[in-house]
Design a protein around this motif. Structure first.
Motif, PDB file in Angstrom:
ATOM      1  N   GLU A 265      -1.296   4.061  -3.786  1.00  0.00           N
ATOM      2  CA  GLU A 265      -0.198   3.653  -2.933  1.00  0.00           C
ATOM      3  C   GLU A 265       0.608   1.990  -2.717  1.00  0.00           C
ATOM      4  OE1 GLU A 265      -4.023   3.156   0.175  1.00  0.00           O
ATOM      5  OE2 GLU A 265      -3.331   4.943   1.235  1.00  0.00           O
ATOM      6  N   ARG A 266      -0.457   1.371  -3.863  1.00  0.00           N
ATOM      7  CA  ARG A 266       0.292   0.198  -4.430  1.00  0.00           C
ATOM      8  C   ARG A 266       1.581   0.412  -4.496  1.00  0.00           C
ATOM      9  NH1 ARG A 266       1.919  -4.494  -3.760  1.00  0.00           N
ATOM     10  NH2 ARG A 266       2.008  -6.300  -5.336  1.00  0.00           N
TER      11      ARG A 266
ATOM     12  N   ASP B  69       5.540  -8.758  -1.161  1.00  0.00           N
ATOM     13  CA  ASP B  69       6.171  -7.927  -1.348  1.00  0.00           C
ATOM     14  C   ASP B  69       7.742  -8.225  -1.480  1.00  0.00           C
ATOM     15  OD1 ASP B  69       4.504  -6.705  -2.547  1.00  0.00           O
ATOM     16  OD2 ASP B  69       4.222  -4.325  -1.388  1.00  0.00           O
ATOM     17  N   SER B  70       7.882  -8.598  -0.053  1.00  0.00           N
ATOM     18  CA  SER B  70       9.672  -9.257   0.633  1.00  0.00           C
ATOM     19  C   SER B  70      10.165 -10.406  -0.766  1.00  0.00           C
ATOM     20  CB  SER B  70       9.679  -9.625   1.453  1.00  0.00           C
ATOM     21  OG  SER B  70       8.935 -10.946   1.599  1.00  0.00           O
TER      22      SER B  70
ATOM     23  N   ALA C 128      -4.654  -3.009  -4.333  1.00  0.00           N
ATOM     24  CA  ALA C 128      -4.004  -3.729  -3.155  1.00  0.00           C
ATOM     25  C   ALA C 128      -4.392  -4.401  -2.319  1.00  0.00           C
ATOM     26  CB  ALA C 128      -2.767  -3.239  -2.877  1.00  0.00           C
TER      27      ALA C 128
ATOM     28  N   LYS D 183       8.794   0.737  -4.066  1.00  0.00           N
ATOM     29  CA  LYS D 183      10.123   0.546  -2.867  1.00  0.00           C
ATOM     30  C   LYS D 183      10.882  -0.199  -3.330  1.00  0.00           C
ATOM     31  CE  LYS D 183       7.935   4.217   0.436  1.00  0.00           C
ATOM     32  NZ  LYS D 183       6.966   3.426   2.026  1.00  0.00           N
TER      33      LYS D 183
ATOM     34  N   LYS E 159       0.955  -6.872  -0.416  1.00  0.00           N
ATOM     35  CA  LYS E 159       1.518  -6.256   0.618  1.00  0.00           C
ATOM     36  C   LYS E 159       2.393  -7.139   1.441  1.00  0.00           C
ATOM     37  CE  LYS E 159      -1.442  -2.628   1.493  1.00  0.00           C
ATOM     38  NZ  LYS E 159      -1.747  -1.678   1.834  1.00  0.00           N
TER      39      LYS E 159
ATOM     40  N   GLU F  48       3.377   3.224  -4.728  1.00  0.00           N
ATOM     41  CA  GLU F  48       4.550   3.356  -3.725  1.00  0.00           C
ATOM     42  C   GLU F  48       4.980   2.153  -2.947  1.00  0.00           C
ATOM     43  OE1 GLU F  48       5.764   7.000  -2.883  1.00  0.00           O
ATOM     44  OE2 GLU F  48       4.656   7.315  -4.207  1.00  0.00           O
ATOM     45  N   GLU F  49       4.548   1.720  -2.933  1.00  0.00           N
ATOM     46  CA  GLU F  49       4.909  -0.097  -2.531  1.00  0.00           C
ATOM     47  C   GLU F  49       5.752  -0.737  -3.206  1.00  0.00           C
ATOM     48  OE1 GLU F  49       4.925  -0.921   0.505  1.00  0.00           O
ATOM     49  OE2 GLU F  49       4.048   0.620   1.689  1.00  0.00           O
TER      50      GLU F  49
END
Length: 92
Positions: free
Chosen positions: A44-45, A10-11, A2, A51, A7, A47-48
């Motif tokens: 971690e990526r 992502d939105s 990531a 979401k 990050k 998981e994001e």
């Protein structure tokens, strides 16, 4: 792995994009051969991305529920507004 750019994007990430990237992350984790640090970053990526996918799916579910509720309300309103109940089996 990531990056800061990923990050912040992502939105604006679409469902299909997030899903496809998540699939790639899972494949890389399953294949192994990465260091512990790389594996943690991939996790971690993932998981994001999961979401992001969940937000899209929750939003789609809410839209469907609202549309179904409106359709049910429209059907109830039409039958009550005309005052005439349609006979069973008399569909057009």
């Amino acid at each position: 792995m990531a990056t800061t750019r990923e990050k912040t994007d992502d939105s604006t990430l679409g469902y299909e994009q997030a899903r496809d990237e998540l699939i790639d992350v899972v494949r890389r984790l399953e294949a192994g051969g990465t260091s512990l640090e790389e594996s943690l970053a991939l996790w971690e990526r993932g998981e994001e991305l999961a979401k992001v996918c969940r937000r899209w799916l929750d939003g789609a579910r809410a839209r469907l529920d609202a549309a179904l509720a409106q359709a049910d309300g429209d059907e109830d309103g039409e039958a009550g507004a005309s005052g005439d109940a349609e006979a069973p089996g008399s569909q057009d």
